[in-house]
Write a protein that holds these residues in place. Structure first.
Motif, PDB file in Angstrom:
ATOM      1  N   THR A  17       0.833  -1.209   0.000  1.00  0.00           N
ATOM      2  CA  THR A  17       0.000   0.000   0.000  1.00  0.00           C
ATOM      3  C   THR A  17       0.863   1.252   0.000  1.00  0.00           C
ATOM      4  OG1 THR A  17      -1.819  -1.113   1.121  1.00  0.00           O
ATOM      5  CG2 THR A  17      -1.748   1.280   1.287  1.00  0.00           C
ATOM      6  N   LEU A  18       1.905   1.274   0.831  1.00  0.00           N
ATOM      7  CA  LEU A  18       2.792   2.439   0.855  1.00  0.00           C
ATOM      8  C   LEU A  18       3.609   2.540  -0.425  1.00  0.00           C
ATOM      9  CD1 LEU A  18       4.112   2.725   4.539  1.00  0.00           C
ATOM     10  CD2 LEU A  18       2.134   3.799   3.440  1.00  0.00           C
ATOM     11  N   SER A  19       4.049   1.408  -0.964  1.00  0.00           N
ATOM     12  CA  SER A  19       4.796   1.431  -2.229  1.00  0.00           C
ATOM     13  C   SER A  19       3.986   2.129  -3.310  1.00  0.00           C
ATOM     14  CB  SER A  19       5.116   0.000  -2.698  1.00  0.00           C
ATOM     15  OG  SER A  19       5.916  -0.688  -1.776  1.00  0.00           O
ATOM     16  N   ALA A  20       2.723   1.724  -3.447  1.00  0.00           N
ATOM     17  CA  ALA A  20       1.869   2.274  -4.494  1.00  0.00           C
ATOM     18  C   ALA A  20       1.611   3.757  -4.283  1.00  0.00           C
ATOM     19  CB  ALA A  20       0.551   1.504  -4.535  1.00  0.00           C
ATOM     20  N   ASN A  21       1.258   4.135  -3.072  1.00  0.00           N
ATOM     21  CA  ASN A  21       0.871   5.516  -2.828  1.00  0.00           C
ATOM     22  C   ASN A  21       2.047   6.476  -2.810  1.00  0.00           C
ATOM     23  OD1 ASN A  21      -2.216   5.778  -2.240  1.00  0.00           O
ATOM     24  ND2 ASN A  21      -1.600   3.849  -1.295  1.00  0.00           N
ATOM     25  N   ILE A  22       3.204   6.016  -2.379  1.00  0.00           N
ATOM     26  CA  ILE A  22       4.384   6.878  -2.441  1.00  0.00           C
ATOM     27  C   ILE A  22       4.866   7.000  -3.883  1.00  0.00           C
ATOM     28  CG2 ILE A  22       6.831   7.007  -1.786  1.00  0.00           C
ATOM     29  CD1 ILE A  22       5.980   6.055   1.004  1.00  0.00           C
ATOM     30  N   ALA A  23       4.772   5.925  -4.668  1.00  0.00           N
ATOM     31  CA  ALA A  23       5.089   6.013  -6.100  1.00  0.00           C
ATOM     32  C   ALA A  23       4.208   7.065  -6.762  1.00  0.00           C
ATOM     33  CB  ALA A  23       4.905   4.656  -6.766  1.00  0.00           C
ATOM     34  N   HIS A  24       2.919   7.062  -6.416  1.00  0.00           N
ATOM     35  CA  HIS A  24       1.987   8.033  -6.983  1.00  0.00           C
ATOM     36  C   HIS A  24       2.348   9.459  -6.577  1.00  0.00           C
ATOM     37  CE1 HIS A  24      -2.349   9.741  -7.191  1.00  0.00           C
ATOM     38  NE2 HIS A  24      -1.752   9.873  -8.363  1.00  0.00           N
ATOM     39  N   GLU A  25       2.700   9.652  -5.317  1.00  0.00           N
ATOM     40  CA  GLU A  25       3.057  10.991  -4.857  1.00  0.00           C
ATOM     41  C   GLU A  25       4.351  11.468  -5.512  1.00  0.00           C
ATOM     42  OE1 GLU A  25       2.775  14.621  -2.711  1.00  0.00           O
ATOM     43  OE2 GLU A  25       1.335  13.108  -3.399  1.00  0.00           O
ATOM     44  N   LEU A  26       5.310  10.575  -5.723  1.00  0.00           N
ATOM     45  CA  LEU A  26       6.531  10.953  -6.452  1.00  0.00           C
ATOM     46  C   LEU A  26       6.185  11.411  -7.861  1.00  0.00           C
ATOM     47  CD1 LEU A  26       8.885   8.042  -5.323  1.00  0.00           C
ATOM     48  CD2 LEU A  26       9.262  10.476  -4.854  1.00  0.00           C
ATOM     49  N   GLN A  27       5.237  10.695  -8.506  1.00  0.00           N
ATOM     50  CA  GLN A  27       4.810  11.086  -9.850  1.00  0.00           C
ATOM     51  C   GLN A  27       4.114  12.448  -9.809  1.00  0.00           C
ATOM     52  OE1 GLN A  27       1.520  11.263 -11.230  1.00  0.00           O
ATOM     53  NE2 GLN A  27       2.323  11.748 -13.261  1.00  0.00           N
ATOM     54  N   ARG A  28       3.283  12.669  -8.828  1.00  0.00           N
ATOM     55  CA  ARG A  28       2.592  13.959  -8.682  1.00  0.00           C
ATOM     56  C   ARG A  28       3.578  15.092  -8.475  1.00  0.00           C
ATOM     57  NH1 ARG A  28      -2.659  14.578  -6.501  1.00  0.00           N
ATOM     58  NH2 ARG A  28      -1.739  15.791  -4.800  1.00  0.00           N
ATOM     59  N   ASN A  29       4.727  14.771  -7.904  1.00  0.00           N
ATOM     60  CA  ASN A  29       5.758  15.780  -7.672  1.00  0.00           C
ATOM     61  C   ASN A  29       6.648  16.011  -8.887  1.00  0.00           C
ATOM     62  OD1 ASN A  29       4.779  16.094  -5.105  1.00  0.00           O
ATOM     63  ND2 ASN A  29       6.380  14.888  -4.107  1.00  0.00           N
ATOM     64  N   PRO A 117      18.565   7.990 -16.662  1.00  0.00           N
ATOM     65  CA  PRO A 117      18.803   8.861 -15.501  1.00  0.00           C
ATOM     66  C   PRO A 117      17.563   9.600 -15.024  1.00  0.00           C
ATOM     67  CG  PRO A 117      19.650   9.885 -17.498  1.00  0.00           C
ATOM     68  CD  PRO A 117      19.231   8.497 -17.876  1.00  0.00           C
ATOM     69  N   ASP A 118      16.521   9.664 -15.857  1.00  0.00           N
ATOM     70  CA  ASP A 118      15.335  10.431 -15.498  1.00  0.00           C
ATOM     71  C   ASP A 118      14.164   9.560 -15.067  1.00  0.00           C
ATOM     72  OD1 ASP A 118      16.495  12.976 -16.066  1.00  0.00           O
ATOM     73  OD2 ASP A 118      16.341  12.490 -18.187  1.00  0.00           O
ATOM     74  N   LEU A 119      14.436   8.287 -14.837  1.00  0.00           N
ATOM     75  CA  LEU A 119      13.398   7.360 -14.394  1.00  0.00           C
ATOM     76  C   LEU A 119      13.601   7.042 -12.914  1.00  0.00           C
ATOM     77  CD1 LEU A 119      11.014   5.475 -15.183  1.00  0.00           C
ATOM     78  CD2 LEU A 119      12.729   3.697 -15.629  1.00  0.00           C
ATOM     79  N   THR A 120      12.544   7.156 -12.133  1.00  0.00           N
ATOM     80  CA  THR A 120      12.560   6.750 -10.727  1.00  0.00           C
ATOM     81  C   THR A 120      11.813   5.427 -10.616  1.00  0.00           C
ATOM     82  OG1 THR A 120      12.607   9.045  -9.943  1.00  0.00           O
ATOM     83  CG2 THR A 120      11.867   7.363  -8.384  1.00  0.00           C
ATOM     84  N   ILE A 121      12.474   4.425 -10.032  1.00  0.00           N
ATOM     85  CA  ILE A 121      11.885   3.092  -9.925  1.00  0.00           C
ATOM     86  C   ILE A 121      11.531   2.802  -8.470  1.00  0.00           C
ATOM     87  CG2 ILE A 121      12.234   0.617 -10.291  1.00  0.00           C
ATOM     88  CD1 ILE A 121      14.247   1.331 -12.486  1.00  0.00           C
ATOM     89  N   VAL A 122      10.291   2.401  -8.260  1.00  0.00           N
ATOM     90  CA  VAL A 122       9.822   1.955  -6.946  1.00  0.00           C
ATOM     91  C   VAL A 122       9.611   0.451  -7.034  1.00  0.00           C
ATOM     92  CG1 VAL A 122       7.937   2.055  -5.274  1.00  0.00           C
ATOM     93  CG2 VAL A 122       8.758   4.159  -6.359  1.00  0.00           C
ATOM     94  N   ALA A 123      10.341  -0.307  -6.236  1.00  0.00           N
ATOM     95  CA  ALA A 123      10.270  -1.766  -6.265  1.00  0.00           C
ATOM     96  C   ALA A 123       9.624  -2.274  -4.983  1.00  0.00           C
ATOM     97  CB  ALA A 123      11.666  -2.362  -6.422  1.00  0.00           C
ATOM     98  N   ASP A 124       8.522  -2.999  -5.137  1.00  0.00           N
ATOM     99  CA  ASP A 124       7.841  -3.623  -3.998  1.00  0.00           C
ATOM    100  C   ASP A 124       8.342  -5.059  -3.884  1.00  0.00           C
ATOM    101  OD1 ASP A 124       6.058  -4.146  -1.931  1.00  0.00           O
ATOM    102  OD2 ASP A 124       4.463  -4.772  -3.313  1.00  0.00           O
ATOM    103  N   LEU A 125       9.111  -5.327  -2.835  1.00  0.00           N
ATOM    104  CA  LEU A 125       9.765  -6.627  -2.672  1.00  0.00           C
ATOM    105  C   LEU A 125       8.961  -7.536  -1.745  1.00  0.00           C
ATOM    106  CD1 LEU A 125      13.330  -5.163  -2.380  1.00  0.00           C
ATOM    107  CD2 LEU A 125      12.454  -6.494  -4.273  1.00  0.00           C
ATOM    108  N   PRO A 126       9.142  -8.850  -1.874  1.00  0.00           N
ATOM    109  CA  PRO A 126       8.412  -9.760  -0.983  1.00  0.00           C
ATOM    110  C   PRO A 126       8.866  -9.581   0.460  1.00  0.00           C
ATOM    111  CG  PRO A 126      10.043 -10.958  -2.271  1.00  0.00           C
ATOM    112  CD  PRO A 126       9.998  -9.574  -2.831  1.00  0.00           C
ATOM    113  N   PRO A 127       7.995  -9.867   1.432  1.00  0.00           N
ATOM    114  CA  PRO A 127       8.413  -9.769   2.835  1.00  0.00           C
ATOM    115  C   PRO A 127       9.446 -10.831   3.174  1.00  0.00           C
ATOM    116  CG  PRO A 127       6.239 -10.762   2.659  1.00  0.00           C
ATOM    117  CD  PRO A 127       6.595 -10.293   1.291  1.00  0.00           C
TER     118      PRO A 127
END
Length: 263
Positions: A17-29, A117-127
């Motif tokens: 949930t945090l991975s998805a929503n923080i990825a979205h906020e980074l995009q909004r920024n 260099p202009d791509l930000t990657i958010v990786a959601d890893l297994p627990p």
């Protein structure tokens, strides 16, 4: 080029949930963001509105072939999504073992993506520990560990600070990139508040922030939407903005997403 790895020593902490929503906020920024799901639960896609029947993902065809481009999905949020794909337990375990034997199955495609260099990657890893976590941790700009505001979280901090939860011995260079977010803090609950305070004390400079337990997050997921697509006026929305701002200060600058096209 920035790679943010979301990890946790245990499941059920709200990491995806945090991975998805923080990825979205980074995009909004203004960042151009790619969210990649490395968790066999394949749940990241649900936050971005993908159909539950859509089982496509990067894992399909692995380890025989590597074709991540065909699995990329554009989302209404503006974040590009690379789902894990639908695998049964046996296939997921087989793939994890294959990655341990052949690291380039993951390392090769990731290095290609990180060359932008202009791509930000958010990786959601297994627990917990996994071959993918051990492989991506040295590549990460920030390794973000999500802990729930519960008593056991304070006991897990030594595993986090030492890097042992990565599943192998790691050097100080990697552990310096570790940051902690406390999730589902309920200030009306004495145990939750006490647990959050204990984690915050022990985490010290590693603490990036905390996110309040908020039904708005669950309501957004039930609608297969991101929180800031449904409301900007909730405590969790404010917390996610604050955590994202703190995270952004650790990342190199990229050109605004409006100047970019994927591909």
């Amino acid at each position: 080029m920035p790679l943010i790895c979301f990890a946790s020593p245990k499941g059920g902490v709200g990491k995806t949930t945090l991975s998805a929503n923080i990825a979205h906020e980074l995009q909004r920024n203004g960042r151009r963001v790619l969210a990649i799901d490395f968790d066999p639960q394949n749940a990241l896609r649900l936050h971005f509105g993908m159909s539950m029947r859509d089982g496509a993902g990067w894992s399909n065809g692995m380890p025989a072939q590597v074709d991540w481009q065909s699995a990329l999905r554009s989302t209404s949020s503006g974040v590009t999504l690379l789902p894990y794909g639908s695998l049964d337990l046996h296939a997921a375990l087989t793939l994890d073992a294959a990655v341990a034997r052949q690291p380039d199955l993951i390392r090769g495609p990731m290095q290609a993506l990180l060359s932008d260099p202009d791509l930000t990657i958010v990786a959601d890893l297994p627990p917990g520990p996994s071959a993918t976590l051990a492989l991506l941790a040295p590549m990460a700009t920030v390794l973000l560990c999500v802990l729930k505001a519960e008593v056991i979280s304070a006991a897990l901090l030594p595993e986090i600070e030492s890097g042992r939860f990565l599943g192998q011995a790691v050097g100080s260079e990697i552990t310096r990139r570790l940051r902690v977010v406390i999730n589902e803090v309920d200030m009306a609950s004495r145990p939750s508040r006490a647990a959050a305070e204990a984690v915050a004390r022990h985490a010290g400079w590693r603490l990036l922030g905390a996110v309040t337990r908020d039904e708005a997050l669950m309501e957004a997921l039930a609608c297969q939407k991101l929180l800031l697509e449904t409301t900007t006026r909730s405590q969790a929305a404010d917390d996610i903005r604050e955590v994202t701002q703190a995270l952004s200060e650790l990342l190199p600058q990229t050109r605004p997403a409006s100047f970019q096209a994927w591909g």
